[in-house]
Design an enzyme around this catalytic site. Structure first.
Site, short mmCIF file in Angstrom:
data_model
loop_
_atom_site.label_atom_id
_atom_site.label_comp_id
_atom_site.label_asym_id
_atom_site.label_seq_id
_atom_site.Cartn_x
_atom_site.Cartn_y
_atom_site.Cartn_z
N CYS A 36 58.96 24.82 0.54
CA CYS A 36 58.74 24.47 1.67
C CYS A 36 59.38 22.80 1.93
CB CYS A 36 57.00 24.41 2.21
SG CYS A 36 56.69 23.80 3.62
N HIS A 42 44.66 36.34 -22.54
CA HIS A 42 43.21 36.37 -22.67
C HIS A 42 42.49 37.82 -22.91
CE1 HIS A 42 43.36 32.42 -20.70
NE2 HIS A 42 42.89 32.10 -21.79
N HIS A 95 39.46 24.19 -26.17
CA HIS A 95 40.29 25.53 -25.49
C HIS A 95 41.86 25.01 -25.71
CE1 HIS A 95 41.99 27.35 -21.87
NE2 HIS A 95 41.56 28.17 -22.73
N1 MTE Z 1 57.33 33.71 8.17
C1 MTE Z 1 56.40 34.19 9.33
N2 MTE Z 1 56.58 35.13 9.78
N3 MTE Z 1 55.39 33.16 9.43
C2 MTE Z 1 55.35 31.95 8.82
O1 MTE Z 1 54.32 31.13 9.09
N4 MTE Z 1 56.23 30.39 7.33
C3 MTE Z 1 57.65 29.72 6.45
C4 MTE Z 1 58.17 31.09 5.92
N5 MTE Z 1 58.20 32.39 6.53
C5 MTE Z 1 56.45 31.43 7.96
C6 MTE Z 1 57.22 32.51 7.55
C7 MTE Z 1 57.50 28.58 5.76
S1 MTE Z 1 57.40 27.01 6.59
C8 MTE Z 1 57.59 28.83 4.54
S2 MTE Z 1 57.78 27.44 3.43
C9 MTE Z 1 57.76 30.17 3.75
O2 MTE Z 1 57.58 31.24 4.79
C10 MTE Z 1 56.73 30.05 2.68
O3 MTE Z 1 56.70 31.58 2.17
P1 MTE Z 1 55.56 32.06 1.05
O4 MTE Z 1 54.24 31.78 2.02
O5 MTE Z 1 55.98 33.24 0.79
O6 MTE Z 1 55.49 30.89 0.08
MO MO Z 2 57.51 25.40 5.00
#
Ligand code: MTE
Ligand code: MO
Length: 437
Positions: free
Chosen positions: A148, A26, A2
């Site tokens: 995060c 692909h 691959h």
């Molecule tokens: N917003 C809501 N309403 N609820 C959530 O649990 N998680 C947060 C943030 N916004 C969260 C949120 C956290 S800790 C992170 S790291 C990011 O969203 C992750 O965004 P993603 O899931 O789009 O990667």
């Molecule tokens: Mo997060």
């Protein structure tokens, strides 16, 4: 055989289609022809039906389906990251494998009845529909990396156990986001300099709620939201399409340069306030502490909420424990680098001998080759380098570290930045690889 290497194994044991959606190269006649020889059958449509929980009491029964390549950290709530090997394949992370971090069940939001409430302005509570948000304000687009706070937490766990999801190096992804400018929305609905005399924060509340009815919430400093250079968006599109359910459909706030946790998804309410969000995630989580602070002594009030993130980089290729052939004479190393607060990554240093000698990697940004405006480098850089194999080495300790335009760089080891919640894990990333004769 691959051409993409062993990535094909990601699809082993399941349906191929989700991978074809990821790798559009692909979708060609001659690829199908090559593959036809390996075809062993067609999956039973019954087995493809989403395995939905039918328990009416399970708040997670209506969750969206997810890409099978995602490495799941927790199923309920859903938390997953893409395989590191795939992460740096594309500058823009396809939404299907963009890391997903949910604290609560994904709320089902009807775009027709959706309302965004804005409080704390002289005009009282404003209620905005989705179509008003789309039609009243120019559509702004930015490319921004979300990370995060717990990205690379697993490396802290190796030093000493921390509390939190055991993220690898891929709780970070890059996308284009389109929506209304928060600044323009606030100004339109009556934000004035007089409001700013008292207000210091913009609070966000999600439509996702826990069993007690408490919503996910967070806040950012008012000046970030109001600055013309802040680029904070009320985003309704990700990578040119409606936001996927996992990423906050129909509206999320994108606060570029700021920790993922403040980028509130399924945005239901904005409050202009003199104080920070009272939510658990603003007050009692997502804060950094000394390595000497433990759960008996920690005082969450004593530390500021994480906003702008520090500089970060990691190696996505080769993988830990893999091997290179001595005969190849060189090893190709790839990864990502990003810094918070709009600071631009200007250099990535790579070593294959544990940090004794260093090489400068080549940086890649958007396909368009545009340079970000100063102070507005919201998106990561991918990097790559071919390094000669040191004579006689049996093993390589590959290391990377990035430098941003404020000359911030990463700490060399995890120990001195260890903290009980395992956040802000940004030490030099190290990968050990064998050299085969
Ligand atoms: N917003 C809501 N309403 N609820 C959530 O649990 N998680 C947060 C943030 N916004 C969260 C949120 C956290 S800790 C992170 S790291 C990011 O969203 C992750 O965004 P993603 O899931 O789009 O990667
Ligand atoms: Mo997060």
């Amino acid at each position: 055989m691959h051409p993409g290497g062993d990535k094909i194994l990601l699809a082993a044991g399941g349906a191929l289609e989700p991978y074809w959606a990821l790798y559009a190269v692909h979708k060609e006649e001659h690829v199908l022809e090559i593959l036809s020889e390996y075809k062993i059958g067609v999956l039973n449509p019954e087995s493809l039906k989403r395995q939905e929980s039918t328990d009416p009491l399970d708040p997670y029964s209506g969750e969206p389906s997810r890409h099978p390549a995602l490495q799941i950290n927790s199923l309920k709530p859903f938390n997953a990251e893409p395989p590191a090997s795939v992460l740096a394949d594309s500058y823009i992370t396809p939404s299907a494998i963009f890391f997903k971090r949910n604290h609560l069940p994904v709320p089902k939001v009807d775009p027709e009845t959706y309302r965004l409430e804005i409080e704390g302005l002289p005009s009282g509570v404003v209620s905005v529909t989705l179509s008003e948000l789309k039609s009243r304000f120019p559509k702004r687009t930015i490319t921004a990396t979300l990370q995060c706070a717990g990205n690379r937490r697993s490396e802290m766990n190796k030093v000493k156990q921390v509390k939190g999801l055991n993220w690898g190096i891929a709780a970070i992804s890059n996308a284009t986001w389109s929506g209304a400018s928060l600044r323009e929305v606030l100004l339109h609905y009556g934000f004035t300099p007089e409001v700013a005399i008292n207000a210091k924060h913009i609070q966000f509340e999600g439509l996702d709620k826990d069993v007690t009815g408490a919503a996910y919430g967070a806040s950012i400093p008012l000046n970030k939201a109001l600055s013309e250079e802040g680029d904070v968006l009320l985003a309704y599109e990700m990578n040119g399409e409606d936001l996927p359910p996992d990423h906050g459909y129909p509206v999320r706030v994108v606060v570029p340069g700021v920790v993922g946790a403040r980028n509130v998804k399924w945005l239901g309410r904005i409050v202009v306030s003199h104080e920070e969000s009272k939510s658990h995630w603003q007050q009692n989580d997502y804060k950094g502490f000394s390595p000497g602070t433990d759960w008996d002594t920690v005082d969450f009030k004593s530390a500021p909420a994480i906003q702008e993130l520090p500089i970060q980089s990691a190696i996505t290729h080769p993988a830990e424990g893999s091997s290179v052939e001595r005969g190849d004479e060189e090893v190709t190393i790839k990864g990502y680098a990003w810094s918070g607060g709009g600071r631009e990554v200007v250099r990535v240093d790579v070593s294959v001998d544990g940090g004794n000698t260093w090489h400068v990697a080549k940086l890649y940004s958007s396909d368009l080759g545009q340079n970000p405006a100063p102070g507005r480098a919201w998106a990561w850089k991918l990097w790559e380098i071919d390094v000669p194999l040191p004579d006689g080495a049996q093993e390589l300790e590959i290391v990377c570290k990035a430098v941003d335009n404020s000359y911030n760089t990463q700490p060399d080891t995890v120990g001195p930045i260890w903290n009980l919640r395992g956040v802000l894990s940004n030490a030099w990333h190290r990968v050990k690889v064998k050299v085969k004769d």
